[in-house]
Design an enzyme around this catalytic site. Structure first.
Site, PDB file in Angstrom:
ATOM      1  N   ASP A   1      -6.820  -2.253  10.141  1.00  0.00           N
ATOM      2  CA  ASP A   1      -7.660  -1.353   9.353  1.00  0.00           C
ATOM      3  C   ASP A   1      -8.551  -0.582  10.320  1.00  0.00           C
ATOM      4  O   ASP A   1      -8.635  -0.908  11.511  1.00  0.00           O
ATOM      5  CB  ASP A   1      -8.514  -2.163   8.368  1.00  0.00           C
ATOM      6  N   HIS A   2      -9.207   0.435   9.817  1.00  0.00           N
ATOM      7  CA  HIS A   2     -10.270   1.119  10.540  1.00  0.00           C
ATOM      8  C   HIS A   2     -11.602   0.689   9.947  1.00  0.00           C
ATOM      9  O   HIS A   2     -11.804   0.775   8.726  1.00  0.00           O
ATOM     10  CB  HIS A   2     -10.149   2.634  10.393  1.00  0.00           C
TER      11      HIS A   2
ATOM     12  N   TYR B   1     -11.019   1.848   4.547  1.00  0.00           N
ATOM     13  CA  TYR B   1      -9.984   1.709   3.512  1.00  0.00           C
ATOM     14  C   TYR B   1      -8.617   2.203   4.002  1.00  0.00           C
ATOM     15  O   TYR B   1      -7.921   2.942   3.320  1.00  0.00           O
ATOM     16  CB  TYR B   1     -10.385   2.427   2.217  1.00  0.00           C
ATOM     17  N   HIS B   2      -8.236   1.724   5.200  1.00  0.00           N
ATOM     18  CA  HIS B   2      -6.953   2.104   5.789  1.00  0.00           C
ATOM     19  C   HIS B   2      -6.115   0.878   6.158  1.00  0.00           C
ATOM     20  O   HIS B   2      -5.617   0.775   7.284  1.00  0.00           O
ATOM     21  CB  HIS B   2      -7.179   2.954   7.055  1.00  0.00           C
ATOM     22  N   PRO B   3      -5.897  -0.060   5.245  1.00  0.00           N
ATOM     23  CA  PRO B   3      -5.103  -1.244   5.593  1.00  0.00           C
ATOM     24  C   PRO B   3      -3.637  -0.870   5.802  1.00  0.00           C
ATOM     25  O   PRO B   3      -3.096  -0.014   5.107  1.00  0.00           O
ATOM     26  CB  PRO B   3      -5.282  -2.163   4.380  1.00  0.00           C
TER      27      PRO B   3
END
Length: 552
Positions: free
Chosen positions: A293-294, A467-469
């Site tokens: 994630d980020h 919110y970048h899984p």
């Protein structure tokens, strides 16, 4: 007649695949647990903070306690609605850097280099430069996904790009074109004042072909007979049934739900499956692993002039903006307000950007809470290539149980160094002359937070997911024991089953993930159809000529 193809998940990749398959004359059934997306809180770009906090549109997931973030549980929104997370996200469009995809190919995902994926980005794009310049030769102009730029009327938004230039960084007219590195205008999936989600771009046109059927149901598992996927067991209207697939089942249920469905179907780490009483169909220990994630921080500054969006942050102001948008699809409601971007390298010796900025002309959180009473602005900033890895596992064999999500954020020492660098470089940019007439005190971290220990305490308390899984069904070579799918998105060890969404990313890309997720669906569709792939590009992206010795 059964569907030829059954797709689980009407999200970014799923909608793109449904469209391309239906357009080719194939019979497609797409299964989506979420409902319709017609409400103004989804369609109005400025309302982006609302749907991701509403249970009707969001799965409501959160992480396990994260030990390196003080035991905090971080929210992990995923879209539970047609369009998936493209219907609840911030509408930022970032392809990723060329080297991201070259790394994919080098790590075993043959055919997914930058040269291979550019044609798919171009095929999906309907790009509008909005008078801000750019690289039209690098972009697509007749695809289904409209991509636009905000007007950048706010002086703070323009000051951010100028401050980046004053700090010694390049200005780029199109970070999705030849040169990502630098400061410039953001691209957004907004068209005529409306969120242009995967549902609007792909799903609705797919349904109009007559070849695509959408059903609302909760997928329970993939049905596998003699080593081949034959359909999907679902609960629809309170009853269990099987949606049969004559040719293939394709999972596009997100990086959290796709591995969950594989494991519920007997595909995953054997010991983990056995511990939940699940019969092992294929022992693939990479399922659910490699979770990435980020993380980001909000560096917030008070403004000395009333130029931020704070003046509208009240019931009357929101009502005026909402009314204008409802009747005209114009005004502040027609923008996500993320209109200026930055991509920089953290230090010399890094060959391409590893820090991203989202600038916002107000000091506010995604949950809608204002940081301070008054005008301000902020940059969302975070490292792009963390070495930390987590996992998605089952809580039980019950499909109704949410997956166990553990990112293991900040578990690598380099993450702390990188985040401190992010804070200090952001402060330097905010300290430039371009902000002099607007700059008040620093809201957070605050001027007194300076030492490494103080910065680490701030990071531990305030870092949030962007919110970048991704990464939990890694694409790679068949002989790699951690690979889940091969470079044609086929699940290794099971026939007639593919995964195509952000879960197959070998490594997270540089920037927001919606664009590469849609590209994955576009490219996977050609693999599924057995078409010849689009011809690779011969374009060479810009790289800083002195990256080995200079940070900017």
């Amino acid at each position: 007649m059964n569907a030829e193809f059954v797709i689980v998940g009407a999200g970014s990749a799923g909608c793109a695949m449904a469209y391309r398959l239906a357009l080719a004359g194939k019979k497609v059934t797409i299964i989506e647990h979420g409902g319709w997306d017609g409400g103004p809180l989804i369609q109005m770009p400025a309302a982006l903070s609302y749907p991701m906090n509403m249970s009707v549109y969001d799965w409501g997931y959160s992480t396990e306690p994260e030990p390196h973030l003080g035991g905090r549980r971080l929210v992990t929104p995923r879209g539970k609605v047609i369009g998936g997370s493209s219907s609840i996200n911030g509408m930022i469009y970032v392809r990723g850097h060329a080297r991201d995809f070259d790394h994919w190919a080098e790590s075993g995902a043959a055919g997914w280099s930058y040269a291979d994926v550019i044609p798919y980005f171009q095929r999906m794009e309907h790009w509008h430069d909005g008078g801000h310049g750019g690289d039209p030769d690098w972009r697509g102009t007749d695809g289904p996904l409209h991509i636009t730029r905000g007007p950048r009327r706010n002086p703070l938004t323009r000051a951010f790009v100028e401050a980046g230039r004053q700090a010694g960084y390049p200005v780029t007219g199109d970070y999705n074109g030849e040169q990502q590195e630098g400061f410039g205008p953001f691209d957004s999936t907004i068209w005529r004042g409306r969120r242009w989600s995967a549902a609007n771009a792909y799903l609705r046109p797919a349904l109009k072909t007559g070849n695509c059927t959408l059903i609302r149901a909760l997928a329970q598992k993939v049905e596998i007979t003699d080593g081949r996927a034959t359909g999907v067991r679902v609960v629809r209207n309170g009853k269990e049934e099987v949606i049969a697939a004559d040719r293939e089942v394709i999972l596009a249920a997100s990086s959290l739900n796709s591995p969950k469905l594989l494991m519920l179907s007997g595909i995953g780490p054997a010991d983990h499956l056995k511990s939940h009483g699940i019969t092992v169909v294929a022992d693939r220990k990479g399922v659910g692993q490699n979770l990435q994630d980020h993380l980001e921080l909000y560096i917030q500054q008070a403004a000395t002039k009333p130029v931020s969006l704070y003046k509208y942050w009240n019931l009357f102001g929101k009502a005026v903006i909402g009314a204008q948008w409802l009747f005209t699809r114009t005004g502040l409601g027609a923008s996500n307000q993320f209109e200026s971007a930055g991509f920089i390298r953290s230090r010399a010796g890094i060959d391409y950007p590893d820090i991203q900025f989202h600038f916002l002309p107000i000091a506010v959180r995604y949950d809608g809470k204002v940081a301070a009473e008054g005008h301000g602005f902020q940059a969302h900033v975070g490292p792009m290539r963390s070495k930390s890895r987590g996992e998605v596992t089952l809580r039980s064999a019950d499909p109704n149980e949410p997956p166990r999500i553990f990112f293991n954020y900040m578990s690598d020492d380099d993450d702390w160094t990188d985040f401190r660098t992010c804070i200090r470089l952001t402060r330097e940019i905010f300290g430039q002359e371009a902000f002099a007439q607007f700059r008040g005190h620093e809201i957070q971290p605050g001027a007194k937070v300076q030492s490494d220990d103080q910065l680490d305490a701030f990071i531990r308390e305030h870092a949030e997911s962007a919110y970048h899984p991704c990464g939990t069904c890694k694409m790679g070579a068949k002989d790699d024991p951690m690979s889940v799918v091969d470079p044609e998105c086929r699940v290794i060890g099971v026939d007639g089953l593919r995964v195509a969404d952000s879960s197959i990313f070998p490594r997270i890309t540089n920037g927001n993930l919606n664009a590469p997720s849609i590209m994955t669906g576009e490219k996977a569709a050609d693999h599924i159809l057995g078409n010849g792939m689009l011809a690779p590009s011969n374009k060479s992206p810009w790289m800083h000529p002195e990256w080995q010795t200079k940070q900017r």
